[in-house]
Design a protein around this motif. Structure first.
Motif, PDB file in Angstrom:
ATOM      1  N   MET A   2      24.144 -37.396  13.523  1.00 19.13           N
ATOM      2  CA  MET A   2      23.355 -35.509  13.654  1.00 19.13           C
ATOM      3  C   MET A   2      24.269 -35.309  12.102  1.00 19.13           C
ATOM      4  O   MET A   2      23.791 -35.285  11.753  1.00 19.13           O
ATOM      5  CB  MET A   2      24.195 -34.383  14.439  1.00 19.13           C
ATOM      6  N   LEU A   3      25.585 -35.615  11.778  1.00 21.66           N
ATOM      7  CA  LEU A   3      26.280 -35.802  10.793  1.00 21.66           C
ATOM      8  C   LEU A   3      25.522 -36.327   9.878  1.00 21.66           C
ATOM      9  O   LEU A   3      25.447 -35.781   8.427  1.00 21.66           O
ATOM     10  CB  LEU A   3      28.012 -36.173  10.981  1.00 21.66           C
ATOM     11  N   ALA A   4      25.045 -37.784  10.005  1.00 25.60           N
ATOM     12  CA  ALA A   4      23.755 -37.638   8.878  1.00 25.60           C
ATOM     13  C   ALA A   4      22.704 -37.475   8.860  1.00 25.60           C
ATOM     14  O   ALA A   4      22.578 -37.370   7.763  1.00 25.60           O
ATOM     15  CB  ALA A   4      23.767 -40.108   9.513  1.00 25.60           C
ATOM     16  N   ALA A   5      22.407 -36.942   9.741  1.00 25.28           N
ATOM     17  CA  ALA A   5      21.350 -36.395   9.518  1.00 25.28           C
ATOM     18  C   ALA A   5      21.607 -35.293   8.443  1.00 25.28           C
ATOM     19  O   ALA A   5      20.438 -34.807   7.670  1.00 25.28           O
ATOM     20  CB  ALA A   5      20.490 -36.046  10.983  1.00 25.28           C
ATOM     21  N   SER A   6      23.124 -34.242   8.880  1.00 27.74           N
ATOM     22  CA  SER A   6      22.728 -33.003   8.733  1.00 27.74           C
ATOM     23  C   SER A   6      23.095 -33.859   6.871  1.00 27.74           C
ATOM     24  O   SER A   6      22.878 -32.727   5.619  1.00 27.74           O
ATOM     25  CB  SER A   6      23.897 -32.073   8.779  1.00 27.74           C
ATOM     26  N   GLY A   7      23.936 -34.384   6.310  1.00 24.46           N
ATOM     27  CA  GLY A   7      24.484 -35.152   5.271  1.00 24.46           C
ATOM     28  C   GLY A   7      22.783 -35.589   3.918  1.00 24.46           C
ATOM     29  O   GLY A   7      22.665 -34.715   2.888  1.00 24.46           O
ATOM     30  N   VAL A   8      21.973 -35.654   4.804  1.00 23.19           N
ATOM     31  CA  VAL A   8      20.923 -35.738   4.630  1.00 23.19           C
ATOM     32  C   VAL A   8      19.804 -34.687   4.034  1.00 23.19           C
ATOM     33  O   VAL A   8      19.461 -34.818   2.791  1.00 23.19           O
ATOM     34  CB  VAL A   8      19.687 -37.263   4.671  1.00 23.19           C
ATOM     35  N   ASN A   9      19.800 -33.842   5.498  1.00 23.49           N
ATOM     36  CA  ASN A   9      19.266 -32.934   4.369  1.00 23.49           C
ATOM     37  C   ASN A   9      20.066 -32.035   4.123  1.00 23.49           C
ATOM     38  O   ASN A   9      19.189 -31.060   3.467  1.00 23.49           O
ATOM     39  CB  ASN A   9      18.173 -32.007   6.663  1.00 23.49           C
ATOM     40  N   PHE A  10      21.498 -31.326   4.309  1.00 24.96           N
ATOM     41  CA  PHE A  10      21.780 -30.048   3.348  1.00 24.96           C
ATOM     42  C   PHE A  10      22.513 -30.760   2.858  1.00 24.96           C
ATOM     43  O   PHE A  10      23.611 -29.585   2.002  1.00 24.96           O
ATOM     44  CB  PHE A  10      22.292 -29.753   5.331  1.00 24.96           C
ATOM     45  N   GLY A  11      23.497 -32.136   2.377  1.00 24.41           N
ATOM     46  CA  GLY A  11      24.329 -31.949   1.171  1.00 24.41           C
ATOM     47  C   GLY A  11      26.163 -32.310   1.795  1.00 24.41           C
ATOM     48  O   GLY A  11      25.894 -31.439   3.773  1.00 24.41           O
ATOM     49  N   PHE A  12      26.550 -32.779   1.584  1.00 26.89           N
ATOM     50  CA  PHE A  12      27.720 -33.451   2.213  1.00 26.89           C
ATOM     51  C   PHE A  12      28.622 -32.427   2.305  1.00 26.89           C
ATOM     52  O   PHE A  12      29.348 -31.431   3.030  1.00 26.89           O
ATOM     53  CB  PHE A  12      28.910 -34.297   1.032  1.00 26.89           C
ATOM     54  N   ARG A  13      28.757 -31.777   1.050  1.00 26.12           N
ATOM     55  CA  ARG A  13      29.234 -29.807   0.961  1.00 26.12           C
ATOM     56  C   ARG A  13      29.169 -28.981   2.060  1.00 26.12           C
ATOM     57  O   ARG A  13      29.623 -28.148   2.939  1.00 26.12           O
ATOM     58  CB  ARG A  13      29.089 -28.926   0.364  1.00 26.12           C
ATOM     59  N   ARG A  14      27.873 -28.280   2.132  1.00 24.53           N
ATOM     60  CA  ARG A  14      26.771 -28.158   3.338  1.00 24.53           C
ATOM     61  C   ARG A  14      27.169 -28.447   5.126  1.00 24.53           C
ATOM     62  O   ARG A  14      27.059 -28.117   6.009  1.00 24.53           O
ATOM     63  CB  ARG A  14      25.878 -27.620   2.608  1.00 24.53           C
ATOM     64  N   THR A  15      27.284 -30.143   5.515  1.00 22.46           N
ATOM     65  CA  THR A  15      27.969 -30.565   6.466  1.00 22.46           C
ATOM     66  C   THR A  15      29.436 -30.080   6.855  1.00 22.46           C
ATOM     67  O   THR A  15      29.838 -29.779   8.247  1.00 22.46           O
ATOM     68  CB  THR A  15      27.342 -32.206   6.291  1.00 22.46           C
ATOM     69  N   LEU A  16      30.338 -29.966   5.824  1.00 19.99           N
ATOM     70  CA  LEU A  16      31.785 -29.866   6.143  1.00 19.99           C
ATOM     71  C   LEU A  16      32.310 -28.974   7.302  1.00 19.99           C
ATOM     72  O   LEU A  16      33.114 -29.322   8.083  1.00 19.99           O
ATOM     73  CB  LEU A  16      32.562 -28.817   4.870  1.00 19.99           C
TER      74      LEU A  16
END
Length: 199
Positions: free
Chosen positions: A23-37
């Motif tokens: 889920m974190l990898a997918a969130s990084g792809v879709n929303f970027g690192f900052r929004r995944t914090l």
């Protein structure tokens, strides 16, 4: 309480593939690192809270665990399937404006239905809680677990963020999201089938 075997165990369990890291990898792809914090912090802090509560109340939980095991597995798998469906739809152009990364509270609460998190927490509590540690020992154990977990899971969110740069076309993004959704769905099915066949 720094304990090299504990750190090795937590790093291994935190950095290997599992529902959180997918889920974190997918969130990084879709929303970027900052929004995944917030998602990352929710995983690590949720994990730490889970460790301190489980380690502190281990005797009570162990008595109830067998009765709760199947309902927890079913709830966890159902949630994984819902997340898989949500992930599959994340790359659709119509849903891009509505999509949001999983937040802190959702990620922290997910730890309570995540089978890998339960396995990790129970092993940590059983193997590494000092016999006379009490609440203070459990809190220190939880702090170490959360502190080691965060950089490990950040690797997945960062890798997803970097992959997001590559996956700019709607077709590539859709293919990635469906692949991640299929992996989450397969994880849920595998856990559920394994649990039901082991009875």
């Amino acid at each position: 309480m720094f304990d090299l075997p504990l750190m090795t165990y937590v790093v291994t369990m935190s950095v290997t593939p599992g529902p959180n890291n997918l889920m974190l990898a997918a969130s990084g792809v879709n929303f970027g690192f900052r929004r995944t914090l917030p998602h990352m912090l929710g995983v690590s802090i949720g994990h730490g809270v889970q460790v301190v509560l489980v380690a502190s109340l281990l005797a009570w939980i162990m008595a109830w665990l067998e009765a709760l095991r199947v309902p927890l597995v079913i709830a966890g798998c159902a949630y994984l399937l819902w997340l898989a469906w949500r992930q599959a739809r994340a790359g659709e152009p119509a849903s891009r404006g509505q999509a949001r990364p999983l937040g802190f509270i959702g990620a922290a609460l997910f730890q309570w239905v995540n089978p890998k998190a339960w396995m990790m927490v129970l092993n940590v509590a059983i193997l590494f809680l000092p016999r006379d540690g009490g609440w203070q020992g459990a809190a220190e154990l939880a702090w170490w677990c959360a502190a080691v977990n965060l950089p490990c899971i950040a690797l997945w969110a960062f890798a997803g963020d970097r992959m997001g740069v590559i996956l700019k076309s709607p077709l590539a993004l859709r293919a990635f999201n469906w692949t991640m959704a299929a992996l989450l769905g397969a994880t849920a099915a595998w856990i559920l089938i394994d649990e039901l066949l082991s009875k």
